[in-house]
Design a protein around this motif. Structure first.
Motif, PDB file in Angstrom:
ATOM      1  N   MET B   1       0.846  -1.180  -0.083  1.00 28.06           N
ATOM      2  CA  MET B   1       0.015   0.019   0.173  1.00 28.06           C
ATOM      3  C   MET B   1       0.755   1.267  -0.037  1.00 28.06           C
ATOM      4  SD  MET B   1      -3.213  -1.002   2.726  1.00 28.06           S
ATOM      5  CE  MET B   1      -2.332  -2.119   3.652  1.00 28.06           C
ATOM      6  N   HIS B   2       0.205   2.329  -0.249  1.00 29.66           N
ATOM      7  CA  HIS B   2       0.941   3.670  -0.583  1.00 29.66           C
ATOM      8  C   HIS B   2       0.204   4.666   0.407  1.00 29.66           C
ATOM      9  CE1 HIS B   2       3.280   6.882  -2.404  1.00 29.66           C
ATOM     10  NE2 HIS B   2       2.043   7.409  -2.837  1.00 29.66           N
ATOM     11  N   GLY B   3       0.703   5.298   1.318  1.00 26.50           N
ATOM     12  CA  GLY B   3       0.332   6.271   2.243  1.00 26.50           C
ATOM     13  C   GLY B   3       0.808   7.748   2.187  1.00 26.50           C
ATOM     14  N   LEU B   4      -0.070   8.683   2.238  1.00 21.95           N
ATOM     15  CA  LEU B   4       0.519  10.074   2.213  1.00 21.95           C
ATOM     16  C   LEU B   4      -0.064  10.851   3.414  1.00 21.95           C
ATOM     17  CD1 LEU B   4      -0.219  10.637  -1.540  1.00 21.95           C
ATOM     18  CD2 LEU B   4       1.820  10.625  -0.412  1.00 21.95           C
ATOM     19  N   ILE B   5       0.665  11.557   4.248  1.00 23.93           N
ATOM     20  CA  ILE B   5       0.392  12.460   5.361  1.00 23.93           C
ATOM     21  C   ILE B   5       0.588  13.928   4.991  1.00 23.93           C
ATOM     22  CG2 ILE B   5       0.578  13.047   7.646  1.00 23.93           C
ATOM     23  CD1 ILE B   5       1.601   9.765   8.014  1.00 23.93           C
ATOM     24  N   GLY B   6      -0.227  14.751   4.925  1.00 25.44           N
ATOM     25  CA  GLY B   6       0.295  16.043   4.638  1.00 25.44           C
ATOM     26  C   GLY B   6      -0.447  17.271   5.129  1.00 25.44           C
ATOM     27  N   LYS B   7       0.014  18.135   5.542  1.00 30.40           N
ATOM     28  CA  LYS B   7      -0.608  19.402   5.939  1.00 30.40           C
ATOM     29  C   LYS B   7      -0.529  20.379   4.999  1.00 30.40           C
ATOM     30  CE  LYS B   7      -0.364  22.541   9.930  1.00 30.40           C
ATOM     31  NZ  LYS B   7       0.545  22.945  11.073  1.00 30.40           N
ATOM     32  N   MET B   8      -1.669  21.266   4.776  1.00 24.72           N
ATOM     33  CA  MET B   8      -1.611  22.512   3.946  1.00 24.72           C
ATOM     34  C   MET B   8      -2.334  23.599   4.444  1.00 24.72           C
ATOM     35  SD  MET B   8      -4.599  21.420   0.760  1.00 24.72           S
ATOM     36  CE  MET B   8      -3.891  19.970   0.263  1.00 24.72           C
ATOM     37  N   THR B   9      -1.940  24.738   4.045  1.00 28.07           N
ATOM     38  CA  THR B   9      -2.801  25.832   4.835  1.00 28.07           C
ATOM     39  C   THR B   9      -3.666  26.798   3.735  1.00 28.07           C
ATOM     40  OG1 THR B   9      -0.785  26.207   6.220  1.00 28.07           O
ATOM     41  CG2 THR B   9      -2.093  28.072   5.834  1.00 28.07           C
ATOM     42  N   MET B  76      -6.316  25.199  -6.013  1.00 29.66           N
ATOM     43  CA  MET B  76      -4.890  25.517  -5.836  1.00 29.66           C
ATOM     44  C   MET B  76      -5.128  27.032  -5.314  1.00 29.66           C
ATOM     45  SD  MET B  76      -2.879  23.247  -6.024  1.00 29.66           S
ATOM     46  CE  MET B  76      -1.335  24.212  -6.235  1.00 29.66           C
ATOM     47  N   PRO B  77      -6.026  27.934  -6.001  1.00 28.79           N
ATOM     48  CA  PRO B  77      -6.221  29.348  -5.735  1.00 28.79           C
ATOM     49  C   PRO B  77      -6.538  29.532  -4.162  1.00 28.79           C
ATOM     50  CG  PRO B  77      -7.370  29.078  -7.627  1.00 28.79           C
ATOM     51  CD  PRO B  77      -7.032  27.682  -7.137  1.00 28.79           C
ATOM     52  N   LEU B  78      -6.970  28.465  -3.527  1.00 27.70           N
ATOM     53  CA  LEU B  78      -7.673  28.696  -1.911  1.00 27.70           C
ATOM     54  C   LEU B  78      -6.352  27.976  -1.283  1.00 27.70           C
ATOM     55  CD1 LEU B  78     -11.075  27.024  -2.453  1.00 27.70           C
ATOM     56  CD2 LEU B  78     -10.385  29.610  -2.651  1.00 27.70           C
ATOM     57  N   ILE B  79      -5.159  27.829  -1.790  1.00 24.92           N
ATOM     58  CA  ILE B  79      -4.080  27.157  -0.988  1.00 24.92           C
ATOM     59  C   ILE B  79      -2.956  28.154  -0.690  1.00 24.92           C
ATOM     60  CG2 ILE B  79      -2.423  25.287  -0.743  1.00 24.92           C
ATOM     61  CD1 ILE B  79      -4.309  23.475  -2.376  1.00 24.92           C
ATOM     62  N   ALA B  80      -2.703  28.518   0.513  1.00 21.45           N
ATOM     63  CA  ALA B  80      -1.438  29.571   0.761  1.00 21.45           C
ATOM     64  C   ALA B  80      -0.249  28.622   0.788  1.00 21.45           C
ATOM     65  CB  ALA B  80      -1.811  30.246   2.056  1.00 21.45           C
ATOM     66  N   GLY B  81      -0.088  27.405   1.156  1.00 23.27           N
ATOM     67  CA  GLY B  81       1.002  26.864   1.321  1.00 23.27           C
ATOM     68  C   GLY B  81       0.978  25.375   1.748  1.00 23.27           C
ATOM     69  N   PHE B  82       1.885  24.559   1.707  1.00 18.76           N
ATOM     70  CA  PHE B  82       2.233  23.315   2.101  1.00 18.76           C
ATOM     71  C   PHE B  82       3.082  23.124   3.205  1.00 18.76           C
ATOM     72  CE2 PHE B  82      -0.659  21.604  -1.072  1.00 18.76           C
ATOM     73  CZ  PHE B  82      -0.505  22.423  -2.104  1.00 18.76           C
ATOM     74  N   GLY B  83       2.632  22.272   4.263  1.00 15.64           N
ATOM     75  CA  GLY B  83       3.577  22.043   5.324  1.00 15.64           C
ATOM     76  C   GLY B  83       4.166  20.763   5.386  1.00 15.64           C
ATOM     77  N   GLU B  84       4.252  20.455   6.687  1.00 21.12           N
ATOM     78  CA  GLU B  84       5.228  19.093   6.976  1.00 21.12           C
ATOM     79  C   GLU B  84       4.482  17.838   6.172  1.00 21.12           C
ATOM     80  OE1 GLU B  84       3.849  21.016   9.691  1.00 21.12           O
ATOM     81  OE2 GLU B  84       4.078  19.822  11.470  1.00 21.12           O
ATOM     82  N   GLY B  85       4.997  16.856   5.720  1.00 18.91           N
ATOM     83  CA  GLY B  85       3.997  15.607   5.475  1.00 18.91           C
ATOM     84  C   GLY B  85       5.145  14.639   5.174  1.00 18.91           C
ATOM     85  N   ALA B  86       4.401  13.317   4.915  1.00 19.81           N
ATOM     86  CA  ALA B  86       5.264  12.264   4.704  1.00 19.81           C
ATOM     87  C   ALA B  86       4.656  11.351   3.804  1.00 19.81           C
ATOM     88  CB  ALA B  86       5.529  11.389   6.142  1.00 19.81           C
ATOM     89  N   THR B  87       5.545  10.358   3.090  1.00 21.76           N
ATOM     90  CA  THR B  87       5.057   9.458   2.509  1.00 21.76           C
ATOM     91  C   THR B  87       5.301   7.999   3.019  1.00 21.76           C
ATOM     92  OG1 THR B  87       5.728  10.637   0.161  1.00 21.76           O
ATOM     93  CG2 THR B  87       5.384   8.124   0.215  1.00 21.76           C
ATOM     94  N   THR B  88       4.074   7.152   3.241  1.00 20.53           N
ATOM     95  CA  THR B  88       4.530   5.977   4.046  1.00 20.53           C
ATOM     96  C   THR B  88       4.079   4.700   3.308  1.00 20.53           C
ATOM     97  OG1 THR B  88       2.350   6.091   4.979  1.00 20.53           O
ATOM     98  CG2 THR B  88       3.631   7.407   6.141  1.00 20.53           C
ATOM     99  N   VAL B  89       4.327   3.802   3.805  1.00 18.49           N
ATOM    100  CA  VAL B  89       4.017   2.340   3.595  1.00 18.49           C
ATOM    101  C   VAL B  89       3.111   1.728   4.297  1.00 18.49           C
ATOM    102  CG1 VAL B  89       4.814   0.214   2.533  1.00 18.49           C
ATOM    103  CG2 VAL B  89       6.274   2.225   2.259  1.00 18.49           C
ATOM    104  N   PRO B  90       1.675   1.879   4.173  1.00 17.29           N
ATOM    105  CA  PRO B  90       0.938   1.391   5.311  1.00 17.29           C
ATOM    106  C   PRO B  90       0.690  -0.139   5.128  1.00 17.29           C
ATOM    107  CG  PRO B  90      -0.302   3.040   3.975  1.00 17.29           C
ATOM    108  CD  PRO B  90       1.067   2.903   3.628  1.00 17.29           C
ATOM    109  N   VAL B  91       0.817  -0.823   6.580  1.00 16.23           N
ATOM    110  CA  VAL B  91       0.765  -2.353   6.520  1.00 16.23           C
ATOM    111  C   VAL B  91      -0.237  -2.828   7.222  1.00 16.23           C
ATOM    112  CG1 VAL B  91       3.440  -2.276   6.334  1.00 16.23           C
ATOM    113  CG2 VAL B  91       2.067  -2.136   8.714  1.00 16.23           C
ATOM    114  N   GLY B  92      -1.070  -2.166   7.508  1.00 24.85           N
ATOM    115  CA  GLY B  92      -2.453  -2.682   8.135  1.00 24.85           C
ATOM    116  C   GLY B  92      -3.382  -1.744   8.802  1.00 24.85           C
ATOM    117  N   GLY B  93      -4.483  -1.983   9.287  1.00 23.33           N
ATOM    118  CA  GLY B  93      -4.950  -1.240   9.930  1.00 23.33           C
ATOM    119  C   GLY B  93      -6.704  -1.552   9.909  1.00 23.33           C
ATOM    120  N   HIS B  94      -7.506  -0.358  10.543  1.00 19.55           N
ATOM    121  CA  HIS B  94      -8.900  -0.436  10.414  1.00 19.55           C
ATOM    122  C   HIS B  94      -9.350   0.709   9.440  1.00 19.55           C
ATOM    123  CE1 HIS B  94     -12.999  -1.011  11.763  1.00 19.55           C
ATOM    124  NE2 HIS B  94     -12.975   0.050  12.295  1.00 19.55           N
ATOM    125  N   GLY B  95     -10.427   0.326   8.829  1.00 18.15           N
ATOM    126  CA  GLY B  95     -11.185   1.336   7.955  1.00 18.15           C
ATOM    127  C   GLY B  95     -10.463   1.629   6.741  1.00 18.15           C
TER     128      GLY B  95
END
Lengths: 97, 97
Positions: B1-9, B76-95
């Motif tokens: 699996m492919h995971g993304l975590i990101g913050k935007m302002t 895009m016009p509503l986004i002021a910036g992008f903050g911290e983030g990570a690319t992950t490899v999910p290995v399991g979970g719920h949902g």
């Protein structure tokens, strides 16, 4: 809703063992809408956990469940440290079973 | 699996409008197992997005979907910036529907 994003670092060589514990019982936590455990591809010891709960109270209650308390007790010795994280307020999405 | 975590302002005062766009069509993206949009309770303009895809290819393909391309163009016009983030490899979970 109540969301948690967190990174933890396993003790060297212990990530698989830690992940196995983290994934135990993830389908049996009342109020848990999403709980994803992921590897960090850039760090062989790092784990990301992203969670969504129907309320902060449900999350806190889960920490009192005997099975969760036992899992935490077994996991703690395998955790070398905790990294960045965030508490969020999920407002919607897909996979919020 | 492919995971993304990101913050935007979001641009000031535009978070609700941005979130509404982000949530459009989240149930119609092939290979998307989880897509959660959340407010940052400490920053009235900040949004966290956590995603899980069955593969990186599915995620990349989603960016070519007409509906997603249109939503990105509106967001895009509503986004002021992008903050911290990570690319992950999910290995399991719920949902992970």
């Amino acid at each position: 809703m109540h969301g948690l994003i967190g990174k933890m670092t396993a003790a060297a060589g212990k990530r698989d063992e830690l992940v196995a514990i983290l994934l135990e019982g993830v389908h049996e936590m009342p109020g848990c809408l999403s709980y994803v455990v992921a590897h960090d591809p850039k760090d062989a010891d790092a784990v990301w956990i992203t969670e969504v709960w129907d309320s902060e109270a449900s999350h806190k209650a889960s920490l009192q469940l005997p099975a969760v308390r036992a899992a935490i007790a077994r996991a703690m010795p395998l955790i070398a440290g905790f990294g960045e994280g965030a508490t969020t307020v999920p407002v919607g999405g897909h996979g919020l079973g």
